[in-house]
Structure formats: C-alpha cells, structure tokens
Design a protein around this motif. Structure first.
Motif, PDB file in Angstrom:
ATOM      1  N   TYR A  19     -14.607 -59.721  68.324  1.00  0.00           N
ATOM      2  CA  TYR A  19     -13.502 -60.459  67.863  1.00  0.00           C
ATOM      3  C   TYR A  19     -12.392 -61.116  67.204  1.00  0.00           C
ATOM      4  O   TYR A  19     -12.302 -61.989  67.073  1.00  0.00           O
ATOM      5  CB  TYR A  19     -13.590 -58.764  67.069  1.00  0.00           C
ATOM      6  N   LEU A  20     -11.221 -60.285  68.892  1.00  0.00           N
ATOM      7  CA  LEU A  20      -9.711 -61.655  68.495  1.00  0.00           C
ATOM      8  C   LEU A  20     -10.373 -62.995  69.298  1.00  0.00           C
ATOM      9  O   LEU A  20      -9.526 -64.169  68.663  1.00  0.00           O
ATOM     10  CB  LEU A  20      -9.591 -60.366  70.378  1.00  0.00           C
ATOM     11  N   GLN A  21     -11.770 -62.875  70.627  1.00  0.00           N
ATOM     12  CA  GLN A  21     -11.477 -64.409  70.378  1.00  0.00           C
ATOM     13  C   GLN A  21     -11.305 -65.483  69.475  1.00  0.00           C
ATOM     14  O   GLN A  21     -11.007 -66.089  69.034  1.00  0.00           O
ATOM     15  CB  GLN A  21     -12.831 -64.612  71.709  1.00  0.00           C
ATOM     16  N   ASN A  22     -13.403 -65.017  68.218  1.00  0.00           N
ATOM     17  CA  ASN A  22     -13.292 -65.384  67.279  1.00  0.00           C
ATOM     18  C   ASN A  22     -11.535 -65.741  66.438  1.00  0.00           C
ATOM     19  O   ASN A  22     -11.896 -67.052  65.722  1.00  0.00           O
ATOM     20  CB  ASN A  22     -13.953 -64.668  66.780  1.00  0.00           C
ATOM     21  N   LEU A  23     -10.838 -63.973  66.303  1.00  0.00           N
ATOM     22  CA  LEU A  23      -9.942 -64.185  65.208  1.00  0.00           C
ATOM     23  C   LEU A  23      -9.054 -65.603  65.653  1.00  0.00           C
ATOM     24  O   LEU A  23      -8.272 -66.522  65.282  1.00  0.00           O
ATOM     25  CB  LEU A  23      -9.475 -63.275  64.912  1.00  0.00           C
ATOM     26  N   MET A  24      -8.441 -65.181  66.687  1.00  0.00           N
ATOM     27  CA  MET A  24      -7.972 -66.573  67.773  1.00  0.00           C
ATOM     28  C   MET A  24      -8.517 -68.138  67.217  1.00  0.00           C
ATOM     29  O   MET A  24      -6.782 -68.881  66.623  1.00  0.00           O
ATOM     30  CB  MET A  24      -7.146 -66.206  69.444  1.00  0.00           C
ATOM     31  N   GLN A  25      -8.983 -68.277  67.587  1.00  0.00           N
ATOM     32  CA  GLN A  25      -9.828 -69.800  67.748  1.00  0.00           C
ATOM     33  C   GLN A  25      -9.879 -70.740  65.977  1.00  0.00           C
ATOM     34  O   GLN A  25      -9.168 -71.527  66.062  1.00  0.00           O
ATOM     35  CB  GLN A  25     -11.379 -69.744  68.791  1.00  0.00           C
ATOM     36  N   SER A  26     -10.132 -69.690  65.733  1.00  0.00           N
ATOM     37  CA  SER A  26     -10.529 -69.502  63.978  1.00  0.00           C
ATOM     38  C   SER A  26      -9.626 -69.925  63.570  1.00  0.00           C
ATOM     39  O   SER A  26      -8.787 -71.267  62.983  1.00  0.00           O
ATOM     40  CB  SER A  26     -10.924 -69.263  63.194  1.00  0.00           C
ATOM     41  N   LYS A  27      -7.770 -69.325  63.709  1.00  0.00           N
ATOM     42  CA  LYS A  27      -7.039 -69.186  63.355  1.00  0.00           C
ATOM     43  C   LYS A  27      -6.037 -70.374  63.463  1.00  0.00           C
ATOM     44  O   LYS A  27      -5.149 -71.435  63.168  1.00  0.00           O
ATOM     45  CB  LYS A  27      -6.006 -68.404  63.148  1.00  0.00           C
ATOM     46  N   VAL A  46      -3.614 -53.719  68.584  1.00  0.00           N
ATOM     47  CA  VAL A  46      -3.180 -55.716  68.887  1.00  0.00           C
ATOM     48  C   VAL A  46      -3.202 -56.325  67.393  1.00  0.00           C
ATOM     49  O   VAL A  46      -3.521 -55.768  66.845  1.00  0.00           O
ATOM     50  CB  VAL A  46      -4.694 -56.105  69.637  1.00  0.00           C
ATOM     51  N   PHE A  47      -1.342 -56.722  68.267  1.00  0.00           N
ATOM     52  CA  PHE A  47      -1.063 -57.195  66.879  1.00  0.00           C
ATOM     53  C   PHE A  47      -1.393 -58.789  67.778  1.00  0.00           C
ATOM     54  O   PHE A  47      -1.045 -59.243  68.604  1.00  0.00           O
ATOM     55  CB  PHE A  47       0.479 -57.158  66.815  1.00  0.00           C
ATOM     56  N   VAL A  48      -1.732 -59.463  66.418  1.00  0.00           N
ATOM     57  CA  VAL A  48      -2.228 -61.459  67.268  1.00  0.00           C
ATOM     58  C   VAL A  48      -0.929 -62.694  66.339  1.00  0.00           C
ATOM     59  O   VAL A  48      -1.079 -62.256  65.175  1.00  0.00           O
ATOM     60  CB  VAL A  48      -3.478 -61.459  66.981  1.00  0.00           C
ATOM     61  N   ALA A  49      -1.033 -63.187  66.919  1.00  0.00           N
ATOM     62  CA  ALA A  49       0.104 -64.366  67.200  1.00  0.00           C
ATOM     63  C   ALA A  49      -0.225 -65.503  67.985  1.00  0.00           C
ATOM     64  O   ALA A  49      -0.493 -65.144  68.599  1.00  0.00           O
ATOM     65  CB  ALA A  49       1.583 -63.968  67.402  1.00  0.00           C
TER      66      ALA A  49
END
Length: 267
Positions: free
Chosen positions: A241-249, A199-202
C-alpha cells in the motif's frame, strides 16, 4: 532508515560516479555547516547547550532543530533554489514514523527545514563526529540493526522516543539518485506494523536537478497524511500500500514541480 551523508565518504567514493560539479556543490554545502554553527546558528547552539545542562530535553531539541533551519536557508540562498510545499504538511508532533523518499546528499537540509523532526538514522552517521553530535542533540536516534539484540534495544528506544516526538525515516534505505521511488525495505515497514506505529508519508521532487546544475533549482514537497498499519492484515500488505501510494503521488508531485521549474526558466 535515514542515511545522513558523510563528507569524507563522498570524496572517497566520488559520489558514485556523479559529476565533479555536483560533488563540489555537496562539499560546499556541508563544509559551510561549521561556519554557520559558529556564526548565524550560534545562538541556537548556545541555547541548546544551556537547555541540555539544565536538563530540559524538549527545549534542547527545539533549539537544535531551529538551528538546522539556518543551514537550509543558507543552502537555498547559495543555490538560488525555489522551495515549494504544495500543500500544508501537518506532521504529527509525536507517535509517528515519517516516511520520506531519499534522493541524494542535497535533501537532508531541506528535510530538516520542511519536516522539522529528528531522524531515525543508521550507523554511518557515527563516522562524522560533529554531525553525529548535532543529530543526537536534535533528538535523532541511531538504529543499530547489526544483530538481533541491538535491534531489540533500538526498537525499545524508538518506542520510548515516540512518546515525545515523531521520526523521519527513509524507507528506501539509501540514496537513490533518482526521482523514482524504489522498493521500500522490509525493516521499518515491519516495525511500524508490528508495533502499531502510524506512518505519516511525505514526498519531495526536484533534487536530481542538482546532479545536472547547481543554481536555479526548484524543489517541491507534498504531504500525504497519516496511515494506520492496523488497517492492514499483514506487514506485506501495508508495504505494498505504501509503495503504491508513494509511487503514484510522486508522479503527481513531479508534474507540479516541473511546471514550476518551467515558470522559473521562462522568467
């Protein structure tokens, strides 16, 4: 999954009670598609149809993706928007889901412009026949989750499509009309985990300002790289993990975008 806006639905539902000015802006932006298709974007339409007739699928997809860029540039112009990518967003050419937050009806043209990949859309896109045709032409897929058999077929088609491209996915599952990242839906995260799809996240910020005013907006994007589900022991762990990453960034991106907006407002 990506929920692509349908103009008729927007009118009927009055944009969930949002301002009349915002509703008019969205209608203006989407009604301009037809003018652009037969105007500035017509060379891409013609070449895309030709590529389709000659059986060159990858070239057809490139032409229609380029055509969406014309729409985004038009939206930027009529809204006097400043679009910023705060880092280099190197979206993988193929084999990835691209998780991106979904704000409102104004984000679709910018997602096409910045990410430049087809979408994994849900069934609502079929209600807008011309938008549906263009979306399919640019390589997008409709993910049918109405029953177990259709899900199995959709997953099979997704795996096949990933051999040649990557797909934009809205993991929150709906327009949020907010700058907050809401809980990610189970479906796409679990498929990525089960099928071992990276998954690439933006992220994007600033789209909610269109709900308040229609010109002089600042929209920012930030790429967060690729994330391998095989690094996690369960889909729930991957989801967290993805949830925390997206919320913090997202908070960092909001601060960067707001700083740029303040610069514009003081000029």
């Amino acid at each position: 999954m990506a929920k692509i806006p349908v103009v008729d639905d927007l009118i009927k539902k009055n944009l969930h009670g949002l301002s009349v000015h915002y509703g008019r802006l969205v209608m203006k932006v989407y009604l301009r598609i037809t003018l652009l298709v037969f105007g500035k974007a017509s060379p891409y339409l013609i070449r895309g149809i030709y590529r389709s007739l000659t059986g060159n699928k990858e070239a057809r997809i490139r032409e229609f993706l380029e055509g969406t860029k014309i729409w985004a540039e038009d939206v930027l112009k009529i809204t006097k928007t400043k679009l910023i990518t705060f880092n280099e967003i190197n979206v993988p050419e193929k084999g990835h889901m691209i998780f991106l937050n979904h704000v409102n009806e104004m984000d679709f043209p910018y997602d096409c412009y910045v990410i430049r990949k087809p979408f994994l859309a849900n069934q609502v896109i079929k209600k807008a026949w011309f938008a549906y045709w263009w979306m399919v032409a640019m390589g997008s897929q409709v993910f049918d989750n109405s029953k177990a058999m259709s899900v199995a077929v959709s997953v099979k088609n997704l795996i096949e499509g990933l051999k040649t491209t990557s797909y934009i996915v809205y993991p929150e599952g709906k327009n949020t009309y907010s700058e907050e990242i809401i809980p990610l839906k189970k479906g796409m995260v679990k498929i990525a985990f089960d099928q071992k799809i990276p998954v690439f996240v933006a992220l994007k910020s600033g789209l909610t300002t269109y709900q308040e005013y229609q010109k002089g907006n600042v929209v920012g994007y930030l790429g967060l790289g690729s994330h391998d589900p095989t690094d996690f022991s369960s889909w729930e762990e991957f989801q967290t993990y993805l949830q925390n990453l997206m919320q913090s960034k997202k908070q960092e991106l909001d601060a960067l975008t707001e700083a740029e907006r303040n610069k514009v407002s003081t000029v």
